[in-house]
Design a protein around this motif. Structure first.
Motif, mmCIF file in Angstrom:
data_model
loop_
_atom_site.group_PDB
_atom_site.id
_atom_site.type_symbol
_atom_site.label_atom_id
_atom_site.label_comp_id
_atom_site.label_asym_id
_atom_site.label_seq_id
_atom_site.Cartn_x
_atom_site.Cartn_y
_atom_site.Cartn_z
ATOM 1 N N GLY A 134 0.799 -1.218 0.000
ATOM 2 C CA GLY A 134 0.000 0.000 0.000
ATOM 3 C C GLY A 134 0.827 1.260 0.000
ATOM 4 N N ASP A 135 0.153 2.340 0.366
ATOM 5 C CA ASP A 135 0.770 3.659 0.380
ATOM 6 C C ASP A 135 0.943 4.137 1.818
ATOM 7 O OD1 ASP A 135 0.904 3.914 -2.377
ATOM 8 O OD2 ASP A 135 -1.145 4.673 -2.513
ATOM 9 N N GLY A 136 1.500 5.326 1.927
ATOM 10 C CA GLY A 136 1.672 5.914 3.256
ATOM 11 C C GLY A 136 2.922 5.378 3.930
ATOM 12 N N TRP A 137 2.746 4.856 5.134
ATOM 13 C CA TRP A 137 3.902 4.354 5.867
ATOM 14 C C TRP A 137 4.461 3.073 5.269
ATOM 15 C CZ3 TRP A 137 3.838 -0.265 8.600
ATOM 16 C CH2 TRP A 137 2.592 -0.850 8.772
ATOM 17 N N TRP A 138 3.681 2.397 4.442
ATOM 18 C CA TRP A 138 4.197 1.219 3.733
ATOM 19 C C TRP A 138 5.331 1.625 2.781
ATOM 20 C CZ3 TRP A 138 3.248 -3.459 5.373
ATOM 21 C CH2 TRP A 138 2.056 -3.732 6.026
ATOM 22 N N ASP A 139 5.154 2.809 2.166
ATOM 23 C CA ASP A 139 6.206 3.305 1.277
ATOM 24 C C ASP A 139 7.497 3.595 2.046
ATOM 25 O OD1 ASP A 139 4.645 3.164 -0.997
ATOM 26 O OD2 ASP A 139 3.893 5.207 -0.773
ATOM 27 N N SER A 140 7.356 4.134 3.243
ATOM 28 C CA SER A 140 8.530 4.395 4.072
ATOM 29 C C SER A 140 9.237 3.099 4.453
ATOM 30 C CB SER A 140 8.124 5.143 5.341
ATOM 31 O OG SER A 140 7.518 6.352 5.019
ATOM 32 N N LEU A 141 8.445 2.099 4.778
ATOM 33 C CA LEU A 141 9.023 0.795 5.112
ATOM 34 C C LEU A 141 9.697 0.168 3.895
ATOM 35 C CD1 LEU A 141 9.316 -1.295 7.378
ATOM 36 C CD2 LEU A 141 7.181 -2.299 6.605
ATOM 37 N N ALA A 142 9.120 0.369 2.721
ATOM 38 C CA ALA A 142 9.726 -0.157 1.490
ATOM 39 C C ALA A 142 11.051 0.540 1.205
ATOM 40 C CB ALA A 142 8.771 0.020 0.321
ATOM 41 N N TRP A 143 11.098 1.865 1.366
ATOM 42 C CA TRP A 143 12.347 2.601 1.160
ATOM 43 C C TRP A 143 13.418 2.140 2.137
ATOM 44 C CZ3 TRP A 143 14.344 6.026 -2.238
ATOM 45 C CH2 TRP A 143 13.490 6.539 -3.200
ATOM 46 N N LEU A 144 13.028 1.935 3.367
ATOM 47 C CA LEU A 144 13.998 1.476 4.370
ATOM 48 C C LEU A 144 14.449 0.052 4.078
ATOM 49 C CD1 LEU A 144 15.344 2.281 7.077
ATOM 50 C CD2 LEU A 144 13.451 1.120 8.194
ATOM 51 N N GLY A 145 13.500 -0.819 3.758
ATOM 52 C CA GLY A 145 13.823 -2.224 3.513
ATOM 53 C C GLY A 145 14.651 -2.451 2.269
ATOM 54 N N LEU A 146 14.524 -1.583 1.285
ATOM 55 C CA LEU A 146 15.300 -1.737 0.058
ATOM 56 C C LEU A 146 16.517 -0.809 0.022
ATOM 57 C CD1 LEU A 146 12.385 -2.067 -2.483
ATOM 58 C CD2 LEU A 146 13.879 -3.873 -1.633
ATOM 59 N N GLY A 147 16.486 0.266 0.792
ATOM 60 C CA GLY A 147 17.595 1.212 0.799
ATOM 61 C C GLY A 147 18.781 0.750 1.623
ATOM 62 N N VAL A 148 18.505 0.123 2.755
ATOM 63 C CA VAL A 148 19.606 -0.337 3.621
ATOM 64 C C VAL A 148 20.450 -1.413 2.929
ATOM 65 C CG1 VAL A 148 20.118 -1.502 5.806
ATOM 66 C CG2 VAL A 148 18.476 0.363 5.749
ATOM 67 N N PRO A 149 19.855 -2.440 2.314
ATOM 68 C CA PRO A 149 20.695 -3.407 1.590
ATOM 69 C C PRO A 149 21.457 -2.780 0.419
ATOM 70 C CG PRO A 149 18.582 -4.389 2.037
ATOM 71 C CD PRO A 149 18.468 -2.948 2.404
ATOM 72 N N ALA A 150 20.851 -1.812 -0.254
ATOM 73 C CA ALA A 150 21.556 -1.141 -1.349
ATOM 74 C C ALA A 150 22.730 -0.337 -0.821
ATOM 75 C CB ALA A 150 20.597 -0.233 -2.109
ATOM 76 N N LEU A 151 22.548 0.319 0.313
ATOM 77 C CA LEU A 151 23.640 1.068 0.934
ATOM 78 C C LEU A 151 24.749 0.133 1.415
ATOM 79 C CD1 LEU A 151 24.590 3.893 1.832
ATOM 80 C CD2 LEU A 151 23.516 3.417 4.011
ATOM 81 N N LEU A 152 24.364 -0.992 2.008
ATOM 82 C CA LEU A 152 25.365 -1.960 2.456
ATOM 83 C C LEU A 152 26.141 -2.550 1.284
ATOM 84 C CD1 LEU A 152 23.465 -3.897 5.237
ATOM 85 C CD2 LEU A 152 25.355 -2.301 5.530
ATOM 86 N N GLY A 153 25.471 -2.752 0.169
ATOM 87 C CA GLY A 153 26.143 -3.305 -1.005
ATOM 88 C C GLY A 153 27.070 -2.328 -1.678
ATOM 89 N N SER A 154 26.745 -1.049 -1.584
ATOM 90 C CA SER A 154 27.591 -0.044 -2.236
ATOM 91 C C SER A 154 28.608 0.574 -1.292
ATOM 92 C CB SER A 154 26.718 1.049 -2.847
ATOM 93 O OG SER A 154 25.993 1.712 -1.837
ATOM 94 N N TRP A 155 28.592 0.199 -0.032
ATOM 95 C CA TRP A 155 29.522 0.770 0.949
ATOM 96 C C TRP A 155 30.995 0.594 0.554
ATOM 97 C CZ3 TRP A 155 28.928 4.105 4.708
ATOM 98 C CH2 TRP A 155 29.954 4.267 5.623
#
Length: 57
Positions: free
Chosen positions: A28-49
């Motif tokens: 869904g939308d709203g806070w689900w989007d925030s959770l999606a950004w966090l859930g997909l952003g942290v692994p991307a940041l860890l991979g590019s570190w």
């Protein structure tokens, strides 16, 4: 068996973060989007570190 737990613990956490991010992006939308950004952003940041670190010449 202790070495096996330490070897696979970080990839397991990264995989679970990706799964939570993808699942929340579909829900869904709203806070689900925030959770999606966090859930997909942290692994991307860890991979590019390693690419972001400066090398000392």
């Amino acid at each position: 068996m202790k070495w096996r737990q330490s070897t696979f613990s970080l990839p397991l956490v990264i995989g679970l973060l990706c799964a939570v991010g993808l699942f929340s992006a579909l829900l869904g939308d709203g806070w689900w989007d925030s959770l999606a950004w966090l859930g997909l952003g942290v692994p991307a940041l860890l991979g590019s570190w390693p690419l972001l670190r400066r090398t000392r010449d």
